[in-house]
Design an enzyme around this catalytic site. Structure first.
Site, PDB file in Angstrom:
ATOM      1  N   GLY A 148       0.817  -1.198   0.000  1.00  0.00           N
ATOM      2  CA  GLY A 148       0.000   0.000   0.000  1.00  0.00           C
ATOM      3  C   GLY A 148       0.855   1.254   0.000  1.00  0.00           C
ATOM      4  O   GLY A 148       2.062   1.206   0.250  1.00  0.00           O
ATOM      5  N   CYS A 149       0.224   2.386  -0.265  1.00  0.00           N
ATOM      6  CA  CYS A 149       0.967   3.644  -0.376  1.00  0.00           C
ATOM      7  C   CYS A 149       1.505   4.110   0.977  1.00  0.00           C
ATOM      8  O   CYS A 149       2.702   4.396   1.121  1.00  0.00           O
ATOM      9  CB  CYS A 149       0.104   4.718  -1.031  1.00  0.00           C
ATOM     10  SG  CYS A 149      -1.543   4.879  -0.320  1.00  0.00           S
ATOM     11  N   TYR A 150       0.646   4.188   1.986  1.00  0.00           N
ATOM     12  CA  TYR A 150       1.131   4.567   3.315  1.00  0.00           C
ATOM     13  C   TYR A 150       2.191   3.591   3.834  1.00  0.00           C
ATOM     14  O   TYR A 150       3.235   4.022   4.350  1.00  0.00           O
ATOM     15  CB  TYR A 150      -0.028   4.618   4.308  1.00  0.00           C
ATOM     16  CG  TYR A 150      -0.867   5.872   4.302  1.00  0.00           C
ATOM     17  CD1 TYR A 150      -0.292   7.136   4.481  1.00  0.00           C
ATOM     18  CD2 TYR A 150      -2.246   5.806   4.152  1.00  0.00           C
ATOM     19  CE1 TYR A 150      -1.078   8.284   4.508  1.00  0.00           C
ATOM     20  CE2 TYR A 150      -3.042   6.945   4.173  1.00  0.00           C
ATOM     21  CZ  TYR A 150      -2.455   8.189   4.353  1.00  0.00           C
ATOM     22  OH  TYR A 150      -3.230   9.324   4.383  1.00  0.00           O
ATOM     23  N   THR A 152       4.306   1.768   2.166  1.00  0.00           N
ATOM     24  CA  THR A 152       5.567   1.932   1.441  1.00  0.00           C
ATOM     25  C   THR A 152       6.401   3.045   2.050  1.00  0.00           C
ATOM     26  O   THR A 152       7.586   2.867   2.377  1.00  0.00           O
ATOM     27  CB  THR A 152       5.303   2.222  -0.050  1.00  0.00           C
ATOM     28  OG1 THR A 152       4.698   1.075  -0.652  1.00  0.00           O
ATOM     29  CG2 THR A 152       6.595   2.540  -0.793  1.00  0.00           C
ATOM     30  N   ALA A 153       5.803   4.224   2.209  1.00  0.00           N
ATOM     31  CA  ALA A 153       6.538   5.351   2.788  1.00  0.00           C
ATOM     32  C   ALA A 153       6.957   5.056   4.218  1.00  0.00           C
ATOM     33  O   ALA A 153       8.090   5.369   4.629  1.00  0.00           O
ATOM     34  CB  ALA A 153       5.685   6.611   2.727  1.00  0.00           C
TER      35      ALA A 153
END
Length: 345
Positions: A148-150, A152-153
């Site tokens: 997911g995007c969150y 990953t960061a």
């Protein structure tokens, strides 16, 4: 290599198409959309006219398995779990951009996603596609759970500190901010212009489905139970993720020492850029690119490590990382098709 996209009308799909159009080793031959069967891709996305000139198709698993080598799923959750296994059994590599294979516990998936999980065999064989951390496992995979995007960061920011035991495991606070494209292309009142413009909202406190994903892989890397306090916010911009992460330091460490450690940790990761002391990244500085920029700050006064990690949610947080994983799986240059500078301003 011939590839297909299933779920052809969403933002993840059009970003996949954008990068695949210039990929030296992969050809996008098929775009699947049940709702837009027979409609030209450029009718849905006119900016792709003369670039991708093909009609979308309905799904026929048997026919698709004979036409392509690899399939990207740019579908909502609870779709790929019913389709990807059949393609894998036909010898087709699958990279899933949804959350259907990110958790290995059916009960946990049911709890956080509110639907039955994929079969346990496929949850077990799916490899989590955090490219910089699980490169070796990705090389051998036939089914990739794209992060997911969150997460990953967050994970790229935290894993070096977790592995080296710089921080305590139960002190982690993640403050996340995303642009409105993270909500997808469907109509939704909270992201209407008049609701979102000049406005910032916290949402899904304590119940965001990316929480168990973060905790699963932080626990894996720590070899100990890790919990996070995660608060997501939606902010009035189109693209971007910023996570500001706070954690208690277990021992004294200097600013220069931790920066040097992170630089060494990611020395072979072309898409992770560690900022020099005093340089704090913004979302605009990775816009449209596959980069993750990370800044570190040792706060001696409070005894905390502060990490700022930024990505483009549609690229490194979705389509770009999916293509990066395809490159790793095929032993191609990891940057193939992705070696583009961020768009600025």
């Amino acid at each position: 290599m011939k590839v297909a996209i299933i779920g052809g009308t969403g933002y993840g799909a059009v970003e996949l198409a954008r990068f695949l159009q210039g990929h030296p080793y992969a050809e996008l031959t098929t775009i699947i959309s049940h709702s837009q069967d027979g409609v030209s891709f450029s009718e849905v996305y006119p900016h792709m006219a003369e670039i991708i000139d093909q009609s979308m198709e309905s799904l026929d698993v048997e026919a698709l398995s004979k036409k392509v080598n690899l399939v990207f799923f740019a579908t909502p959750s609870n779709v790929s779990k019913d389709i990807a296994p059949a393609l894998v059994e036909q010898g087709v590599t699958c990279i899933d951009l949804s959350g259907d294979f990110r958790l290995d516990s059916p009960l946990l998936y049911q709890t956080w996603y509110g639907a039955p999980a994929a079969e346990q065999d496929y949850l077990d064989q799916a490899v989590y596609g955090l490219s910089e951390i699980y490169r070796q496992e990705i090389k051998e995979a036939k089914l990739i759970a794209n992060p997911g995007c969150y997460p990953t960061a967050t994970l790229l920011g935290l894993i070096p500190a977790i592995q080296e035991k710089f921080i305590t495991h139960q002190s982690i606070i993640v403050d996340g901010k995303t642009g409105v494209s993270g909500a997808g292309r469907g109509l939704s009142l909270p992201v209407h212009f008049s609701e979102m413009n000049d406005n910032t909202k916290a949402y899904k406190l304590g119940v965001h489905k990316h929480i168990p994903e973060m905790e699963r892989f932080l626990t894996k890397e720590a070899k100990d139970s890790v919990q996070v306090n995660f608060t997501p916010h939606i902010v009035p911009m189109t693209r971007g993720i910023m996570t500001t992460i706070y954690a208690d330091l277990q021992e004294e460490i200097t600013q220069s020492e931790i920066e040097a450690f992170y630089q060494a940790f990611y020395q072979n990761a072309p898409f992770v850029r560690i900022r020099k002391s005093g340089s704090i990244p913004s979302t605009k500085e990775v816009y449209g690119s596959n980069y993750c920029d990370i800044a570190l700050h040792v706060d001696k006064r409070t005894g905390k490590l502060i990490i700022v990690s930024v990505i483009d949610n549609l690229v490194k947080g979705a389509a770009g990382q999916a293509i990066q994983n395809m490159n790793i799986m095929n032993d191609w240059d990891e940057m193939a098709g992705l070696n583009v500078a961020p768009i600025y301003p």
